[in-house]
Design an enzyme around this catalytic site. Structure first.
Site, short mmCIF file in Angstrom:
data_model
loop_
_atom_site.label_atom_id
_atom_site.label_comp_id
_atom_site.label_asym_id
_atom_site.label_seq_id
_atom_site.Cartn_x
_atom_site.Cartn_y
_atom_site.Cartn_z
N TYR A 41 0.86 -1.18 0.00
CA TYR A 41 0.00 0.00 0.00
C TYR A 41 0.90 1.23 0.00
O TYR A 41 1.51 1.56 1.03
CB TYR A 41 -0.92 -0.04 1.22
N LYS A 55 -0.90 -1.07 -4.23
CA LYS A 55 -2.06 -0.19 -4.16
C LYS A 55 -1.52 1.22 -4.38
O LYS A 55 -0.93 1.81 -3.48
CB LYS A 55 -2.80 -0.30 -2.83
#
Length: 304
Positions: free
Chosen positions: A136, A164
Site C-alpha cells: 500500500y 495499491k
C-alpha cells in the site's frame, strides 16, 4: 499467482452495533451486496475498516467471518498496519491461519521509516508468509513513499505481487508499467482518479464508495475494460461528487452515511470517531441525496 490482481476490490467498512461490538449481521448484508454486484475481492481492516481501532481478536473474527461468507467466490485480503516488524510478521501468520488469501501492507506505523528500513520491513514479512502481498503506497496520508528503486529490491520476493497505487500521481501508473511490466500489478487506490488510472493501465481498483454503491463501481470497471469508455465516463461523472467523499479526513463517516442511504450499512463508528453532525452532515447528505435523485440506469455490465 494465487490472486488475480484485477477488477474491483472494496476496502470494506467495519460494522459496529450500538454497543460498539462487531455487527456481523449488517457486515454480511454489505458483503453479499458486493458479491452480487460482481466485485473481484474483499479487503478488510484498511483505513475505511477503522483498522487502528480494532482489537486483534476482532480482526481475526472479521477474517474468518468473511471467508465463511464469500465461500471462495473471491479472495479475502486483510490489511497489515503494525508498528513493529515482529508484530507485522505475527499478523501475517494469523491472517494465513484464518483463511485470508492475501495481504495489503502499509509501511511501519508511527515511526517514519527510511528507505532501507521500509524495504527490510516488507521483505521480512514477505519471507515469513506464503501469502501474496500488495504494498500500500500512500505517501500523502502515511508519509512514507515506496519508490520504484525500492520496488526493484522488493520484487526479489516472489510473493510481493502488487501495489495499491495511492500517490495521487496518475503518471506513476505509466512509470510502473514501463519499469516492471506485468511483474508488479497495479491496483489504483484513490477513488477520484480511478477511471483515469484504469485507462492508463492500472489492473484494478481498491475502492471506497463501492461500499455504498457496488454496482456503479463495478460497472465503471467492466465498461472501460470492454472498451465502452463513453458509458464508463458518463457513470463516473455522475459518481464524482460521491467519490470526493473518500478523499476527506471524515471518509469513514461519509461512506458509512452513504451506506445508510443505500440500505447496506449503519452510521456506527468507533470512538474517537463520531458520526457526522451539524452543517458538515447536511453537506454530505445533500451530496448523497442529489446523487440518488440522478442515479444512472446501468447497462448489463455483467455480460459484456
Amino acid at each position: 499467482m494465487s490472486i488475480q490482481w484485477k477488477g474491483i476490490m472494496p476496502a470494506v467498512t467495519t460494522k459496529f452495533t450500538d454497543n460498539d461490538e462487531l455487527d456481523l449481521k449488517t457486515f454480511e448484508l454489505n458483503i453479499n451486496a458486493q458479491l452480487e454486484a460482481g466485485v473481484h475481492g474483499i479487503v478488510l481492516g484498511g483505513t475505511l475498516g477503522e483498522a487502528s481501532t480494532l482489537l486483534d481478536e476482532e480482526k481475526r473474527l472479521l477474517t474468518t467471518a468473511t471467508v465463511d461468507i464469500v465461500k471462495g467466490k473471491v479472495p479475502v485480503l486483510i490489511n497489515i498496519a503494525e508498528q513493529t516488524t515482529k508484530g507485522a510478521i505475527l499478523a501475517a501468520q494469523k491472517a494465513e491461519e484464518d483463511g485470508a488469501k492475501g495481504l495489503m501492507m502499509l509501511p511501519p506505523m508511527r515511526y517514519k521509516s527510511g528507505d532501507r528500513e521500509t524495504v527490510e520491513y516488507f521483505k521480512a514479512v514477505a519471507n515469513s508468509t506464503s501469502l501474496p502481498i500488495m504494498v500500500y503506497n500512500n505517501p500523502v496520508d502515511y508519509k512514507v513513499e515506496v519508490t520504484l528503486n525500492m520496488f526493484d529490491e522488493l520484487l526479489k520476493c516472489k510473493n510481493i505481487e502488487a501495489v495499491k497505487e495511492s500517490t495521487r500521481d496518475i503518471s506513476n501508473v505509466t512509470r510502473i508499467k514501463n519499469r516492471f511490466g506485468d511483474r508488479l500489478k497495479i491496483m489504483t487506490g484513490v477513488d477520484t482518479i480511478a477511471l483515469e488510472s484504469l485507462l492508463m493501465g492500472a489492473d484494478g481498483w481498491i475502492a471506497g464508495l463501492v461500499c455504498a454503491f457496488p454496482a456503479e463501481t463495478v460497472a465503471i470497471y467492466e465498461l472501460q475494460k470492454a472498451g465502452r469508455i463513453k458509458e464508463a465516463i458518463e457513470i463516473y461523472r455522475w459518481f464524482l461528487p460521491l467519490l470526493e467523499l473518500d478523499i476527506n479526513p471524515k471518509l469513514v463517516q461519509n461512506i458509512k452515511l452513504a451506506e445508510v442511504y443505500t440500505g447496506i450499512g449503519t452510521e456506527n463508528v468507533r470512538a474517537p470517531r463520531l458520526p457526522l453532525h451539524g452543517e458538515e452532515r447536511k453537506q454530505v447528505i445533500n451530496i448523497i441525496e442529489d446523487s440518488l435523485k440522478n442515479r444512472p440506469t446501468l447497462p448489463d455490465y455483467k455480460n459484456l
